[in-house]
Write a protein that holds these residues in place. Sequence first.
Motif, short mmCIF file in Angstrom:
data_model
loop_
_atom_site.label_atom_id
_atom_site.label_comp_id
_atom_site.label_asym_id
_atom_site.label_seq_id
_atom_site.Cartn_x
_atom_site.Cartn_y
_atom_site.Cartn_z
N CYS A 167 0.72 -0.77 -0.16
CA CYS A 167 -0.03 0.06 -0.25
C CYS A 167 0.85 0.82 0.00
O CYS A 167 0.49 2.38 -0.74
CB CYS A 167 -0.73 0.18 1.29
SG CYS A 167 -2.23 -1.81 1.23
N CYS A 170 1.92 2.00 -3.06
CA CYS A 170 0.61 1.98 -4.40
C CYS A 170 0.06 3.22 -4.26
O CYS A 170 -0.16 3.98 -5.39
CB CYS A 170 -0.40 1.02 -3.67
SG CYS A 170 -1.47 0.91 -4.90
N LYS A 171 0.45 3.82 -2.68
CA LYS A 171 -0.04 5.17 -2.60
C LYS A 171 0.83 6.28 -3.53
O LYS A 171 0.52 7.15 -3.69
CB LYS A 171 -0.48 5.68 -1.28
CG LYS A 171 -1.41 4.90 0.09
CD LYS A 171 -2.88 6.33 -0.42
CE LYS A 171 -4.10 5.08 -0.30
NZ LYS A 171 -4.58 4.21 -1.37
N CYS A 177 -7.39 2.51 -4.71
CA CYS A 177 -7.94 1.31 -4.36
C CYS A 177 -8.31 0.22 -4.64
O CYS A 177 -9.34 0.85 -5.02
CB CYS A 177 -7.26 1.72 -2.80
SG CYS A 177 -7.46 -0.21 -1.87
N ARG A 178 -7.86 -1.06 -5.16
CA ARG A 178 -8.55 -1.81 -6.08
C ARG A 178 -9.97 -2.01 -4.40
O ARG A 178 -10.85 -2.46 -5.37
CB ARG A 178 -7.83 -3.33 -5.87
CG ARG A 178 -6.64 -2.87 -6.98
CD ARG A 178 -7.40 -2.77 -8.24
NE ARG A 178 -8.08 -2.88 -8.90
CZ ARG A 178 -8.66 -2.16 -9.82
NH1 ARG A 178 -7.77 -0.98 -10.07
NH2 ARG A 178 -9.53 -3.29 -10.86
N CYS A 185 -7.66 -6.97 -2.67
CA CYS A 185 -6.21 -6.94 -2.92
C CYS A 185 -5.52 -7.00 -1.35
O CYS A 185 -5.07 -6.96 -0.41
CB CYS A 185 -6.25 -5.07 -3.50
SG CYS A 185 -4.16 -5.14 -3.65
N GLY A 187 -2.04 -6.41 -1.10
CA GLY A 187 -1.56 -5.19 -0.83
C GLY A 187 -1.30 -5.08 0.64
O GLY A 187 -0.17 -5.02 1.66
N PRO A 188 -2.34 -5.11 1.34
CA PRO A 188 -2.49 -4.62 3.52
C PRO A 188 -1.43 -5.54 3.67
O PRO A 188 -0.91 -5.29 5.06
CB PRO A 188 -3.36 -4.29 3.65
CG PRO A 188 -3.79 -4.45 2.53
CD PRO A 188 -3.55 -5.20 1.11
S1 SF4 Z 1 -4.97 -2.49 -0.92
FE1 SF4 Z 1 -4.10 -2.60 -2.77
S2 SF4 Z 1 -4.79 -1.31 -4.32
FE2 SF4 Z 1 -5.39 -0.71 -1.98
S3 SF4 Z 1 -3.37 1.00 -1.41
FE3 SF4 Z 1 -3.19 -1.30 -0.57
S4 SF4 Z 1 -1.95 -2.03 -2.48
FE4 SF4 Z 1 -3.12 -0.25 -2.96
#
Ligand code: SF4
Lengths: 250, 341
Positions: A167, A170-171, A177-178, A185, A187-188
Amino acid sequence: MSKPRVAIFDFACCEGCQLQIVNMEEELLDLLTHIEPVEWREAMSESSERYDIAIIEGSITRQQDEERLKLIRSRAKVLIALGACATLGGVNKLANGFDDLNEVKKCVYGDAARMPHLLTGQVKAVSEVVPVDYSVHGCPINAEEFGYVIRCLLRGTTPVIPNFPVCVDCKMRESTCRFEYGEICLGPITRAGCGAPCPAAGMWCFGCRGYVDEPNINGARDVMERYRKTVDDLKSRMALFNTGQEQPHA
Amino acid sequence: MPIVKYITTDQLLVWVNALIAAQTVYGVQAKEQRFAYDALADAADLRLDFDVTILPPKKFFQPLVETIMKFHVDGHYESVTSEEPFIIFGVHPYDVVAIAQMDEVFRANYADTHYLSRRERATIVACDIQNASPSMFAACMGTATVEDGFDILLTKIGDGYVVDVRTAKGEALLVALGDAPDADAGTLARREQFWDDARRFLNKYLLKCKPTDLPALLEDQYEHAIWEHNAGLCYSCGSCNMVCPTCYCFDVQDEVDWTLEKGTRVRKWDSCMLRDFATVAGGHNFRRRREERYRHRFYRKGQYLWQRMGQIACVGCGRCTTACTAKIANPVELYNTLMEG
Ligand code: SF4
Ligand code: SF4
Ligand code: SF4
Ligand code: SF4
Ligand code: SF4
């Protein structure tokens, strides 16, 4: 000072990570001014038993591979796991999720399943067989990060590999955000460092760099309810790269 | 005499294109379903009707990844600062307030030349809010409108914009605008009404106390059950910090190039929610537990900066609320819960 001798070995994988190294272009020449490749099946014909740094690509699926890997480890001063297959077991580990591996083999290889080179067992990451000094994550690896790790090694410093979620990357990229599209997602809970190319390209992160340390998987399970998703939805996403890592307690 | 013009939207486009031809202009543009600041190539891409940008404009003063020094391993080094002037077009009032706060932070104690060099070369064209973002509470925080902290303020009234010029830097941009009438009394009265409405209605969430009550509220809530409860859902993903216009932490790293002798010192955005953020030399982490990190952010926003500078470090933009995939970052919900005891 003589250049460190480097050998690259591939096990069960698609060799896509080696390809990333071959594709480094000018940087590859920079790299070669500092190291001496002594074995690298994808790029040269020689082989050697004398090397300082062993780079291992692929996951370990057969008994004879475990023996070979242990031999390599005993010869190398430094061992690097290259890519998700090596660092996590990768997509190959999906096989471990089935109760009857023979059924899987028949399904994948048909009659050839009994051939000796396909005598595969439980799939293992490199670190499940021998100690690993450095990991270059990703499927495929990011050549820039590979170069950085090698430079740190040559300088005798410890590479700083992100231990925070995707994330953050990604930010930085300002992708939508997906979760805002109603998708799950990973990502977290996944280790950053890739620059989050997947959400930027409109796909959820499927976790190819493995988990961060202490991923909040129990939290993720509870969060699913907030999106009217189930724990099974989450688990199905995690299976691709993270079979055998910490599992959600359903 | 203050300069207050009134221009049509067509005039605005011509003006912005003239500015783009002369220098670097960053403006708000659509990005997927959201908005982001980026280099503007054509005035037609400018979206002054935006609700909120994913990242705040601080990214132009404190870049995400910034080279601050070049060095040689033999000990020689040279500091790197940016000297390029630029314009940011379309900064909402809450972000104007946040920028002023960051200016103070980066000037305090040791003046940060990297930040200040960029800041001094920037011209800020603010823009009153035409559409509220999904999680904002700027009216509660007193940041729905601003009096100062910008060079020009645009307010959409009718089919055109009031152009309110406050500084010499702002005036310099007017050259490219050419002839435009002064805003008449009727238009200015409508602007007053617009501001009044903004100060009353620009809230999607209602904070049940005054912002200045927050430091006292937090005083005896250190052991409240909400910290542990919400932290159980927290990914320590840092999204709430990354998108926040009043977060400014950074990490500094050295990297050598392939000569193995020359290198750069870069600083990157860092985030107090991340697991390893508070790890110091020797490996000790003074905010090891998720709950401690989760709580820290709300104390920093509502109390710590107040104690240091007399300001609340939240401008009510609502970005953190939207960015948090666990849905636990909303400052209004959190502070209101504390108020319930
Ligand atoms: S959850 Fe996925 S899309 Fe959303 S910010 Fe995190 S990595 Fe990006
Ligand atoms: S990690 Fe991915 S790209 Fe690399 S070898 Fe394995 S499957 Fe191929
Ligand atoms: S976003 Fe996720 S899946 Fe994509 S490269 Fe990064 S870690 Fe791998
Ligand atoms: S704490 Fe949240 S609402 Fe407040 S300024 Fe930061 S991002 Fe905006
Ligand atoms: S509060 Fe939300 S956005 Fe912030 S670190 Fe925790 S999960 Fe991430």
